[in-house]
Design a protein around this motif. Structure first.
Motif, short mmCIF file in Angstrom:
data_model
loop_
_atom_site.label_atom_id
_atom_site.label_comp_id
_atom_site.label_asym_id
_atom_site.label_seq_id
_atom_site.Cartn_x
_atom_site.Cartn_y
_atom_site.Cartn_z
N UNK A 754 46.15 -82.76 -46.03
CA UNK A 754 45.45 -81.57 -45.89
C UNK A 754 45.89 -80.48 -47.06
N UNK A 755 47.26 -80.28 -47.20
CA UNK A 755 47.74 -79.36 -48.13
C UNK A 755 47.09 -79.57 -49.63
N UNK A 756 46.92 -80.93 -49.84
CA UNK A 756 46.44 -81.21 -51.32
C UNK A 756 45.06 -80.82 -51.32
N UNK A 757 44.27 -81.06 -50.14
CA UNK A 757 42.79 -80.55 -50.22
C UNK A 757 42.88 -79.21 -50.16
N UNK A 758 43.65 -78.27 -49.63
CA UNK A 758 43.58 -76.88 -49.59
C UNK A 758 43.77 -76.21 -50.98
N UNK A 759 44.79 -76.93 -51.59
CA UNK A 759 45.21 -76.56 -53.11
C UNK A 759 44.12 -76.76 -54.15
N UNK A 760 43.52 -77.99 -53.84
CA UNK A 760 42.23 -78.28 -54.69
C UNK A 760 41.07 -77.43 -54.50
N UNK A 761 40.91 -76.92 -53.20
CA UNK A 761 39.75 -75.98 -52.98
C UNK A 761 40.06 -74.72 -53.80
N UNK A 762 41.23 -74.35 -53.70
CA UNK A 762 41.72 -73.17 -54.33
C UNK A 762 42.12 -73.25 -55.83
N UNK A 763 41.80 -74.45 -56.38
CA UNK A 763 41.92 -74.50 -57.79
C UNK A 763 43.37 -74.75 -58.17
N UNK A 764 44.37 -74.88 -57.34
CA UNK A 764 45.65 -74.91 -57.59
C UNK A 764 46.12 -76.22 -58.02
N UNK A 765 47.40 -76.32 -58.57
CA UNK A 765 47.85 -77.78 -58.93
C UNK A 765 48.35 -78.26 -57.68
N UNK A 766 48.14 -79.39 -57.69
CA UNK A 766 48.63 -80.30 -56.42
C UNK A 766 50.04 -80.58 -56.32
N UNK A 767 50.80 -80.72 -55.31
CA UNK A 767 52.31 -80.79 -55.31
C UNK A 767 52.58 -82.36 -55.68
N UNK A 768 53.75 -82.24 -56.16
CA UNK A 768 54.28 -83.67 -56.74
C UNK A 768 54.57 -84.50 -55.34
N UNK A 769 54.21 -86.01 -55.49
CA UNK A 769 54.68 -86.79 -54.66
C UNK A 769 56.26 -86.78 -54.43
N UNK A 770 56.26 -86.84 -52.83
CA UNK A 770 57.81 -86.84 -52.42
C UNK A 770 58.52 -88.16 -52.72
N UNK A 771 59.84 -88.25 -52.87
CA UNK A 771 60.50 -89.41 -52.78
C UNK A 771 60.65 -89.78 -51.21
N UNK A 772 61.42 -90.87 -51.30
CA UNK A 772 61.34 -91.59 -49.82
C UNK A 772 62.75 -90.67 -49.02
N UNK A 773 63.69 -90.31 -49.73
CA UNK A 773 64.72 -89.39 -49.06
C UNK A 773 64.21 -88.08 -48.51
N UNK A 774 63.39 -87.39 -49.48
CA UNK A 774 62.92 -86.07 -49.19
C UNK A 774 61.83 -86.15 -47.96
N UNK A 775 61.00 -87.14 -48.01
CA UNK A 775 59.94 -87.51 -46.96
C UNK A 775 60.74 -87.73 -45.71
#
Length: 975
Positions: A754-775
């Protein structure tokens, strides 16, 4: 100073009020005194219309009297009362409404000739009153009928009054200065009553045309079509048209319906469910209705334009539910009807909807959006539709023979067939008579309504859980519930059926509504089987676990009878390996080797045997639930799919009906739903900091209208359907624990989507993919504590069952330790005496130490007891940390200095606190904390404290020989 126009308005109101009073006494009252024949239905209807006219006349009198009063106040006090104080100006719309109601009532009487019919009942009286009527009217002909004279008497004063209103208001507008604050009110009033003149003429013309129409129709057609509120707008006898491909001699356009006549046959089409589409040749236009599509063809373009315009405006007026003001098609409302609209319709043509009534949203003649389908047999469907077919989430009720009993299917649909995740709830009473049938859905026929079928007629494919209610002479009170996944119209997932003489819960793979592939089956007796199924039969080797933890590995018959080569391992470690068979009425036979020399296994490992962990990887479970959400996110979170994303769950028939009413009544335009989805995404962007994010996730997951909340609600439902009732088996605890963690990961992935969709609608750059440890860090810190309460009840029940034996020994140890007084227990636990908090005890002269209990380390005891008040593993560990702090604080107070306890001193003191805290099911609590603990705490302080608590738990179980010790202590003299 008052103007001449105001004085003229005053006189006009006085004359009109006097005329209304005389009309009421000379016309309306006598008309109402003549009661119709009880058998004359039209006479009673005319009397009702006349009563309605009298009420509107009285209301008009009241408004006119108030207007007159405001004019008098203005004339008597012109300096203190401004022009805007006139009721006719500051409440022009209210005055207008009173006039419109009178006009509507009057024209309804004209359309059905109510004046003529009422006059006939007292003809002699009205002939004697002709002279008085003539005094009321100007230009009345002596040859006219009494009914015509009555109608003219009720209309003429109003017509003259409105005409004079317009003239005087226009003059007043010219007299008022441009900068006068009342000028705008005067202009508005003049415009309003100018429009009223046009409206009155049009309403009267339509009423007279409608009255004339009824004389041209047969009595049979008149009885079918004639209603007081209906008005004729267009007649094909006046403007000829040809209707194709339907056959029609005459087309009549009313303000609520289009009627096609062929002899005495009548076809009526509701304007609210009619769509108009222009033709290509300039002389034709097309009409679309729920079951018919036809064209109107005129001889010339002018006729086509007139008909098309009239039909279009009539559709707009019907959808607004009120007559146009000022005139048809000239009001402020849009002149083109919306393509999306709401309405109710009963289907009559042969097909899957035959005799069904649909109420809901439509698009170009087809059910589209939210709606309800109801069949005469009591079956109904509530949910989303697309292009005339069930598409999206829906609830289908299939009635049973008994009153108010039904099968309830809550699932996703695709183009009229079930697809995706779903739930089935069967009637709560499963008797022997119904136990021989399973409840399925007809997926093969696209025409027949959904109905209960045999298992063979239902197609199911995928992974699932089947819970089966026991069938016996007695009524089963537990509800029968199923959860299902479906792929391309085939069921897969948790499902329910009713089998004779036994109850089962099946967790595994499905194909064609039969168990097929790896699966786990749990019986009512607590026996668990894991193996392979083929065409609903057990095939090949498998594992059988009994309630007492006996383990069999080998082959079976369909009813779980041991057959062929196998090995039995008993709880005491004895094994039996050989060949097994069953003779008719002779029990179980075996030939093999019995090994009694094996060492008894560790009871803790024996009771923790788990099934299904290898057969069903956690990542592949419940894809039918996650799939719709992922599709929703990939599509960019369109608002019109949000309501049908995952559906909802209701517990009872009453709540189900309420949910159906919600779906049908609380409809909104798709654009509104899009707006709400945009609000959700906008709010998501505003809460990305850690603390704000946690608050946002807590709010979102607790809201069933939020996509994340819906996803959690559905996952909770699948969890309950799988692990309650028969599914509450200790050998499934591993499966359940894995699923809770996986659900937390999927919910975090859903948030990220949902966050990526929200960023796309605002024309902002998507967040980088998380690594397993951060997730994993985010899942355990943010999501798992928020979602665990939704699964806690069922999950903790499995932990209770799995560690029941250990907790029983622990409870016995706690009971025996509670017999010790504080000082004796501290001594028994080898707590060094310089650490004893003697000041907390009450000393006596005859006793060296008090026997008063529950005073030592009271703050630590009370702190530890708070562990059971939370479901969050981290909070439980924090409680344990505070308990340790309270123990050290007490010891430091006793020693008079800060003191750090080594493990040798901490453990006996912690055992003392645990024994006094008396926490029930501590073993289940410890193991749940260990399994759900954040991995980052491994090897840290929390891990150390939890290990210490585990050690206390084990000491209380195994090392206490309390009965003997307490007996020895009890035989000694008191200190």
């Amino acid at each position: 100073m008052c103007s001449p126009e105001e004085a003229a308005l005053l006189r006009l109101e006085e004359v009109f009020l006097e005329a209304l009073t005389r009309i009421n006494s000379l016309v309306l009252q006598p008309l109402l005194t003549a009661a119709p024949d009880p058998s004359d239905s039209w006479g009673r209807e005319c009397l009702r219309l006349l009563q309605q006219l009298q009420n509107s006349s009285q209301q008009l009198c009241k408004v006119t009297e108030e207007s007159l009063q405001s004019l008098r106040e203005r004339l008597h006090h012109p300096d203190s009362t401004g022009l805007e104080s006139l009721l006719l100006l500051h409440s022009a719309d209210r005055v207008l409404q009173a006039h419109k109601e009178y006009i509507d009532s009057y024209t309804s009487c004209v359309a059905v000739q109510a004046f003529q019919k009422a006059a006939k009942r007292r003809s002699e009286y009205w002939r004697s009153q002709r002279k008085k009527l003539r005094q009321l009217l100007s230009g009345m002909s002596s040859e006219g009928s009494v009914g015509t004279a009555l109608g003219q008497a009720l209309r003429q004063p109003l017509t003259h009054h409105v005409q004079q209103y317009v003239l005087l208001l226009l003059s007043l507008g010219d007299a008022v200065g441009e900068r006068d604050p009342a000028r705008e009110l005067v202009v508005h009033a003049a415009t309003v009553f100018g429009n009223l003149q046009s409206f009155m003429r049009q309403a009267l013309d339509q009423a007279l045309a409608t009255q004339a129409l009824w004389h041209t129709l047969s009595s049979r057609l008149r009885d079918v079509l004639c209603t007081p509120a209906r008005r004729l707008l267009q007649d094909s006898q006046d403007s000829p048209v040809t209707v194709t491909p339907l056959r029609a001699e005459r087309a009549l356009l009313f303000d609520d319906a289009l009627v096609l006549l062929q002899g005495n046959n009548v076809q009526t089409f509701d304007l609210k469910l009619m769509w108009v589409e222009p033709g290509q040749d300039g002389c034709t236009f097309h009409l679309l209705t729920p079951e018919e599509a036809f064209s109107f063809c005129s001889k010339d373009p002018e006729g086509q334009v007139a008909w098309q315009w009239k039909v279009t405006q009539a559709v707009c007026q019907a959808l607004r539910g009120k007559k146009d003001f000022p005139v048809l098609g000239a009001g402020p409302e849009p002149s083109e009807p919306p393509t999306c609209r709401c309405g109710a319709y009963t289907f009559y043509a042969e097909g899957r909807y035959c005799q069904a009534t649909y109420e809901g949203e439509w698009y170009w003649g087809r059910p589209h959006g939210k709606g309800t389908l109801k069949w005469p047999d009591g079956q109904n469907h509530v949910g989303d539709f697309c292009q005339g077919l069930e598409h999206g989430f829906g609830i289908r009720l299939v009635p049973q023979a008994s009153e108010d009993k039904f099968d309830c299917y809550k699932c996703h649909w695709r183009e009229g067939t079930m697809c995706g995740y779903g739930i089935c709830t069967a009637p709560t009473r499963c008797t022997r008579a119904t136990s021989k049938r399973a409840y399925g859905m007809d997926l093969g026929s696209s025409r027949a309504p959904l109905r209960p079928l045999s298992p063979a007629s239902t197609q199911a494919t995928g992974r699932g859980v089947r819970g089966v209610a026991m069938a016996s002479r007695k009524t089963v009170t537990a509800p029968c519930q199923q959860s299902t996944e479906k792929v391309h119209g085939n069921n897969s997932g948790p499902t329910l059926a009713i089998l004779p003489r036994r109850g089962e819960r099946y967790i595994g793979m499905w194909q064609a509504n039969q168990r097929h592939g790896p699966g786990v089956m749990v019986t009512q007796a607590g026996v668990c089987y894991q193996g392979t199924f083929q065409a609903d039969k057990i095939v090949g080797p498998g594992i059988l676990l009994s309630e007492d933890d006996s383990l069999y590995e080998g082959t079976f018959t369909r009813d779980l009878t041991l057959l062929g080569k196998g090995k039995v391992t008993f709880p005491n470690g004895i094994t039996l390996e050989g060949s097994f068979s069953t003779g008719a009425g002779r029990g179980l036979h075996t030939q093999g080797v019995l090994d009694t020399a094996a060492l008894p296994p560790d009871p803790s490992s024996t009771c923790k045997r788990q099934l299904g962990l290898g057969a069903f990887p956690v990542e592949s479970r419940w894809q039918g639930v996650y799939g719709p959400f992922r599709d929703f996110v990939r599509a960019g979170c369109p608002g019109d799919l949000r309501e049908a994303l995952l559906g909802f769950h209701v517990q009872s028939s009453r709540e189900l009906r309420k949910s159906q009413e919600y779906l049908c009544c609380e409809r909104t335009h798709p654009e509104d739903r899009v707006g709400r989805m945009e609000d959700i995404l906008e709010e998501l962007l505003q809460h990305r900091e850690p603390e704000a994010l946690q608050q946002y996730l807590r709010k979102a997951l607790s809201n069933s209208l939020h996509p994340l909340g819906k996803l959690l609600q559905t996952l909770m439902l699948t969890f309950q359907a799988t692990y309650t009732g028969i599914g509450a088996n200790k050998h499934l605890q591993g499966l359940a624990q894995e699923e809770v963690k996986q659900h937390a990961q999927e919910l975090w992935a859903a948030y990220r989507g949902l966050l990526q969709v929200a960023l796309e609608r605002k024309g902002q750059a998507p967040e980088e993919d998380e690594d397993a440890e951060t997730r994993d860090l985010q899942v355990h810190r943010l999501v798992l504590p928020l979602v665990l309460p939704s699964f806690y009840s069922e999950l903790f029940t499995l932990y209770l069952l799995l560690h029941e034996r250990e907790d029983s020994l622990y409870s016995q140890g706690i009971a025996n330790l509670s017999l010790f007084p504080d000082t004796k227990l501290l001594e028994f636990l080898d707590v060094q005496k310089h650490l004893w908090p003697l000041k907390d005890l009450t000393l006596t002269t005859n006793q060296r130490y008090s026997l008063v209990r529950d005073k030592c380390f009271l703050s630590a005891t009370e702190c530890l007891q708070k562990m059971i008040t939370t479901m969050d593993p981290r909070e439980k560990l924090e409680v344990l940390e505070r308990t340790y702090g309270e123990i050290e604080a007490t010891v430091s107070r006793v020693l008079g200095q800060e003191h750090k306890l080594p493990m040798d001193d901490l453990l006996p003191l912690l055992i003392y606190v645990v024994s006094r805290a008396r926490i029930q099911h501590l073993g289940a609590e410890i193991h749940l904390i260990r399994d759900m603990m954040d991995p980052m705490h491994t090897g840290g302080l929390y891990d150390f404290l939890l290990t210490a608590l585990e050690s206390c738990y084990e000491h209380i179980q195994k090392d206490m020989k309390l009965h003997r010790l307490y007996g020895c202590w009890n035989s000694k003299e008191p200190w």
